[in-house]
Design a protein around this motif. Sequence first.
Motif, short mmCIF file in Angstrom:
data_model
loop_
_atom_site.label_atom_id
_atom_site.label_comp_id
_atom_site.label_asym_id
_atom_site.label_seq_id
_atom_site.Cartn_x
_atom_site.Cartn_y
_atom_site.Cartn_z
N THR A 157 0.76 -1.19 -0.04
CA THR A 157 0.06 0.00 0.06
C THR A 157 0.81 1.24 0.06
OG1 THR A 157 -1.75 -1.23 1.18
CG2 THR A 157 -1.88 1.09 1.26
N SER A 158 1.93 1.24 0.70
CA SER A 158 2.90 2.38 0.66
C SER A 158 3.38 2.68 -0.55
CB SER A 158 3.93 2.05 1.98
OG SER A 158 4.98 3.23 1.81
N ALA A 159 3.90 1.42 -1.22
CA ALA A 159 4.56 1.55 -2.48
C ALA A 159 3.64 2.17 -3.38
CB ALA A 159 4.86 0.29 -3.07
N LEU A 160 2.22 1.76 -3.31
CA LEU A 160 1.08 2.22 -4.26
C LEU A 160 0.91 3.96 -3.90
CD1 LEU A 160 -0.80 1.27 -6.40
CD2 LEU A 160 -2.54 0.99 -4.73
N TRP A 161 0.79 3.96 -2.84
CA TRP A 161 0.75 5.49 -2.53
C TRP A 161 1.72 6.41 -2.84
CZ3 TRP A 161 -1.70 5.29 3.19
CH2 TRP A 161 -2.97 4.90 2.96
N ASN A 162 2.79 6.15 -2.78
CA ASN A 162 4.19 6.66 -3.38
C ASN A 162 3.82 7.00 -4.75
OD1 ASN A 162 6.62 7.83 -2.36
ND2 ASN A 162 7.75 6.02 -3.35
N LEU A 163 3.16 6.31 -5.49
CA LEU A 163 2.97 6.69 -6.75
C LEU A 163 2.23 8.22 -6.84
CD1 LEU A 163 2.00 3.16 -8.59
CD2 LEU A 163 4.04 4.34 -8.67
N GLY A 164 1.60 8.62 -6.00
CA GLY A 164 0.83 9.82 -6.17
C GLY A 164 -0.48 9.79 -6.74
N LEU A 165 -1.17 8.85 -6.93
CA LEU A 165 -2.19 8.73 -7.85
C LEU A 165 -3.27 9.74 -7.40
CD1 LEU A 165 -2.73 4.82 -8.28
CD2 LEU A 165 -1.53 6.58 -9.83
N THR A 166 -3.40 9.99 -6.28
CA THR A 166 -4.51 11.07 -5.55
C THR A 166 -3.53 12.02 -4.65
OG1 THR A 166 -5.16 10.03 -3.53
CG2 THR A 166 -5.99 9.33 -5.37
N GLN A 167 -4.12 13.01 -4.45
CA GLN A 167 -3.40 14.15 -3.46
C GLN A 167 -3.17 13.58 -2.04
OE1 GLN A 167 -5.56 17.79 -2.71
NE2 GLN A 167 -7.41 16.86 -3.20
N TYR A 168 -4.15 12.61 -1.88
CA TYR A 168 -3.93 11.98 -0.48
C TYR A 168 -2.88 10.81 -0.36
CZ TYR A 168 -8.12 14.68 -0.33
OH TYR A 168 -9.19 15.65 -0.59
N HIS A 169 -2.51 10.39 -1.59
CA HIS A 169 -1.53 9.29 -1.22
C HIS A 169 0.04 9.74 -1.15
CE1 HIS A 169 -4.20 6.28 -3.95
NE2 HIS A 169 -4.74 6.55 -2.43
N VAL A 170 0.32 9.54 0.11
CA VAL A 170 1.50 10.00 0.61
C VAL A 170 2.10 8.63 1.25
CG1 VAL A 170 2.77 11.50 1.88
CG2 VAL A 170 0.66 12.38 1.02
N SER A 171 3.26 8.44 0.82
CA SER A 171 3.85 7.15 1.35
C SER A 171 4.15 7.51 2.82
CB SER A 171 5.25 6.79 0.65
OG SER A 171 5.61 5.86 1.34
N GLU A 172 4.65 8.45 3.14
CA GLU A 172 5.06 8.71 4.88
C GLU A 172 3.76 8.52 5.35
OE1 GLU A 172 5.90 10.64 1.99
OE2 GLU A 172 7.94 10.45 1.86
#
Length: 271
Positions: A135-150
């Motif tokens: 999930t963290s790796a997916l969020w790191n792609l920045g597909l939405t403004q809320y997807h932040v890996s940290e």
Amino acid sequence: MSPLLGLRPELQDTCTSLGLMLSVVLLIGLARVIARQQLHRPVAHAFVLEFLATFQLCCCTHELQLLSEQHPAHPTWTLTLVYFFSLVHGLTLVGTFSNPCGVMMQMMLGGMSPETGAVRLLAQLVSALCSRYCTSALWNLGLTQYHVSERSFACKNPIQVDLFKAVITEAVCSFLFHSALLHFQEVRTKLRIHLLAALITFLVYAGGSLTGAVFNPALALSLHFMCFDEAFPQFFIVYWLAPSLGILLMILMFSFFLPWLHNNHTINKKE
């Protein structure tokens, strides 16, 4: 041109999150079909299917939690999504538990051997951690403004009450859910899935503001891994021991106390 471009940014992000969750469900469904066709050893079959089921549940819950935080003024929308994805999980993850408490319940009732139970528990814990990092790796792609890996690696303590109330909340949620799971087995499958989804939604509504109403140790580990690292005793008691206590109380009540009470009542009537 993408049809999402005509929507407001918030709606675009919501649609993207929903699309991601449905994509995970479809990919896991495909993987389950392949696993059933290719794996013939019972141990490997049980491990892989339990791994996939827990992975789906954890990934979707990560995204659901993110959506609930972005739409705090619309709790009905969040509860609707909880109900819908509870139905989806119930329909697609048949034959698996994706919850250590469910495995422990089957082992205590004699419906599963300790060896099979240990394999399923291991699969759930490994999958919970894998889903977190995926999930963290997916969020790191920045597909939405809320997807932040940290964000996924920060501890956001969901426990809003004292330890005693938190333990009671998780134990009661686990007690009610697994009691329903046990006693709805005779209900028709389609109706049973709706009843369980409604119960999960109610429990999230009732206990979500207190502890998050997780009542699943593997899911809690995936959602709050950093919190376990920072305050292990508290989170171990609330999210691992409390749901297990709920299971134990449920089995004691329905397998021992209520039959004993019924037998005593029958004997007294005869006398």
